[in-house]
Design an enzyme around this catalytic site. Sequence first.
Site, short mmCIF file in Angstrom:
data_model
loop_
_atom_site.label_atom_id
_atom_site.label_comp_id
_atom_site.label_asym_id
_atom_site.label_seq_id
_atom_site.Cartn_x
_atom_site.Cartn_y
_atom_site.Cartn_z
N SER A 181 0.85 -1.07 0.16
CA SER A 181 -0.04 0.20 -0.07
C SER A 181 1.03 1.28 0.08
O SER A 181 2.11 0.99 0.45
CB SER A 181 -0.79 0.08 1.28
N TYR A 215 -1.63 0.68 10.44
CA TYR A 215 -1.65 0.29 8.91
C TYR A 215 -0.35 0.57 8.65
O TYR A 215 0.35 -0.09 7.67
CB TYR A 215 -2.73 0.64 8.34
#
Length: 264
Positions: free
Chosen positions: A148, A161
């Site tokens: 990501s 995250y």
Amino acid sequence: MTSANASTATEPPSRLTAVVTGASSGIGRATAQRLVADGWQVLAVARREERLRALAEETGCAVLGVDITDDESVAALTARAHELFGGTLNAVVHVAGGALGVEPVAEADLEKWQGMYETNVLGALRVTRALLPALRRSGRGDVLFVTSVAAQEAYPGGSGYNAAKAGEHMLARTLRLELNGEQVRVIEIAPGLVRTEEFSLVRLGDQEAADAVYDGVEDPLTAEDCADVISYALNAPHHVNLDLVTVRPLAQAAAHRIARHHGV
């Protein structure tokens, strides 16, 4: 959780072969669909077996219920891949993972942090370690990590995250160094804002809040957009290694800077 709900074919593969994790929805599902369309033999795995059965009926791919955080489940995956593909494997695509919560560091939920690390980092590690011998035997192996932009850019509310995806990014970088000189590519695809049916819903736990993530954004990425990039990377001539591809929608200049239009 394991299951042998899979296609019955066990003959050695005559086509390129792949294991795709997180294949019950989103990018994982789209990737399995795309690779089958490209002519690959695919073993699609995830925890939700009922969704995998629907994918198998649609595409003809093999499926298996797998929890990548569980050693016995990953051992069953390894055995099924060996049975299907004759002991070799051309690609493993790590999509399973995801985000949980948006709490700031001062209010961090350690259970959520641990869950993100277990799936995004240790799950990818566990599957890689198990399938790497088959990738090496193939003479044309790929380990592809879907990370990501959160691995590259910090943003408020993203700390857990950010940390997990940065860990997965470093796993990919280290593995590439360790496999240098072997016929195994290590590829990383880092998507930005992707609108799928579940990512933001799982992260936020509320459909209205999940919808607001994409409010006013013109054409966020789709799972199919990401599958296109994954397909290109895996099907490129094997001497061509896409080390890291960052892919965003045009509306997104950075993880925290997104153009939004709310009408006239």
